[in-house]
Structures are given as structure tokens and as C-alpha cells.
Design an enzyme around this catalytic site. Sequence first.
Site, PDB file in Angstrom:
ATOM      1  CB  THR A  79      60.500  42.614   9.036  1.00  0.00           C
ATOM      2  OG1 THR A  79      59.768  43.562   8.268  1.00  0.00           O
ATOM      3  CG2 THR A  79      61.283  43.328  10.127  1.00  0.00           C
ATOM      4  CG  HIS A 130      64.989  51.081   8.491  1.00  0.00           C
ATOM      5  ND1 HIS A 130      64.912  49.701   8.605  1.00  0.00           N
ATOM      6  CD2 HIS A 130      66.318  51.398   8.508  1.00  0.00           C
ATOM      7  CE1 HIS A 130      66.143  49.214   8.704  1.00  0.00           C
ATOM      8  NE2 HIS A 130      66.997  50.216   8.649  1.00  0.00           N
ATOM      9  CG  HIS A 135      58.223  43.590  14.547  1.00  0.00           C
ATOM     10  ND1 HIS A 135      56.951  43.238  14.191  1.00  0.00           N
ATOM     11  CD2 HIS A 135      58.669  44.383  13.560  1.00  0.00           C
ATOM     12  CE1 HIS A 135      56.633  43.789  13.041  1.00  0.00           C
ATOM     13  NE2 HIS A 135      57.669  44.489  12.631  1.00  0.00           N
TER      14      HIS A 135
END
Length: 238
Positions: free
Chosen positions: A173, A108, A65
Site C-alpha cells: 500500500t 501480513h 482499507h
Amino acid sequence: MLATSTLHAQTLDYDHQESWKAIHDSAQSPIDIPTREAKPGDSLEPQDIRLNHANAKLDVVDNGHAVEVEAKGPEAMIRGRHFKLVQFHFHAESEHTLDGKHFPLEGHFVFRAADGRLAVVGVMYREGPANPLATKVLGALEKDGHGELSPTDISVLLPKDKAYYHYLGSLTTPPLTENVEWYVLQTPVSLAPAQIAQFRARYAHNNRTLQELNGRPLIRFPAASVAATGNRAATASR
């Protein structure tokens, strides 16, 4: 706790994010950052984000992902407290927005303290000169979606600008864990259009929808610095 570093090859359905469930949902991330509404930070408090020993051995992986880079070695002092860099990864388009504006890509940088507390430094990327480390990261994925890089200066993916916005939020997430310290840097870093296109060719829509601020304090630290010690100064265009 770190979904992005422990669940390799797990896909996430970004088209049906309403199915993602959080134990708590009042302090979630990402958010829009209305820059004029951010309150100035206390000038007497520690403000620096200082990256130490920025040369790191990197393990690059497509985790199903996101493009993720696990880092071994870098440490940071964030507002006077010690953290270790666990990994960094990329979202397209940016998860946070500044005054409602998305950027093509957001990185990130996930740090963890000895007590398990998480701090995430968010970096926006815009079109401009190419970034040498982005080239290496993308190249490492060409074979089987995984590759290793010898010790590399990761500070070239961070801006020199001193300002950031700080709030308390969550992982973006599942499991969407809250009480994560967010430090979203104000100044973007440049990537070549072709580099951005390569990231987006893998994931063009892996950004979580914006969440409500719900009255949380949003603080601006204009005097903070993102600096690197223990290695050469970064020379790449930023």
C-alpha cells in the site's frame, strides 16, 4: 513508514491502482512465486522464524482499507535477527500467488527491527476448519469497527509448516516503500468458509495487482520453522 498502521480510516482505490506512485518501482510487491524456480537457501545460514511470547494484547480496527490487528508484545527471531511484531492485517483475495494460484485471503504479519528494517511474513488462508482467533478478531469489529482483545495466542494464525519463500520487495500500500524483507509461507492455514466470507464482506478486493520480479533472487528455505516459545503450543487445526 507503515501506512497500514498509521493511516486509520483511509480508503484506497484498488480499482485505479495505476494512480499509486512509488519513489522506486523496480522491486515492488506482491509477486507471483513460481515455486520450481525458487533457489534453495544456504543451509549454513540462520533460517528459523521463531515467534517469542506469542500471547499478545490486540487492538482490532477496520482502518478503511483492511482489517488490521495491532499487537503489543510479540517478538521474533527471523533468520537470526531480532524483530518486534507491529501489526497484522488481511487482504482478499491473496496478494501473492503460488504458481499463479490465488488464495481466498492472505495475512501480513509486519515486524520491525530496532534499526527500522521491516520484515513481513505472508500467510495464505484456505477453506477448512474454523480458526478460534479469527472468530475473536471478527467479533471485535462488530461494534463500531473497533475492539480490544485480552492477551491472546496469535500463533494459531500461523502454520506449523517449515517452508517459506523469501525475496526483497515493498509495502503493498502507499507509500509502497521498498527494501522490505518478505517471507511467504508455503503452507496455508484453514479458516471456516463463513469466516472467510465475513472478512470478504468488509473487503472483497483489497489486493494489489502482481508486480514483476525483475530479476530479484527468489529463495526457498525448506528447513526453516515457524515456531512459538514462551507460551503453550498452538492446538488449533492448521
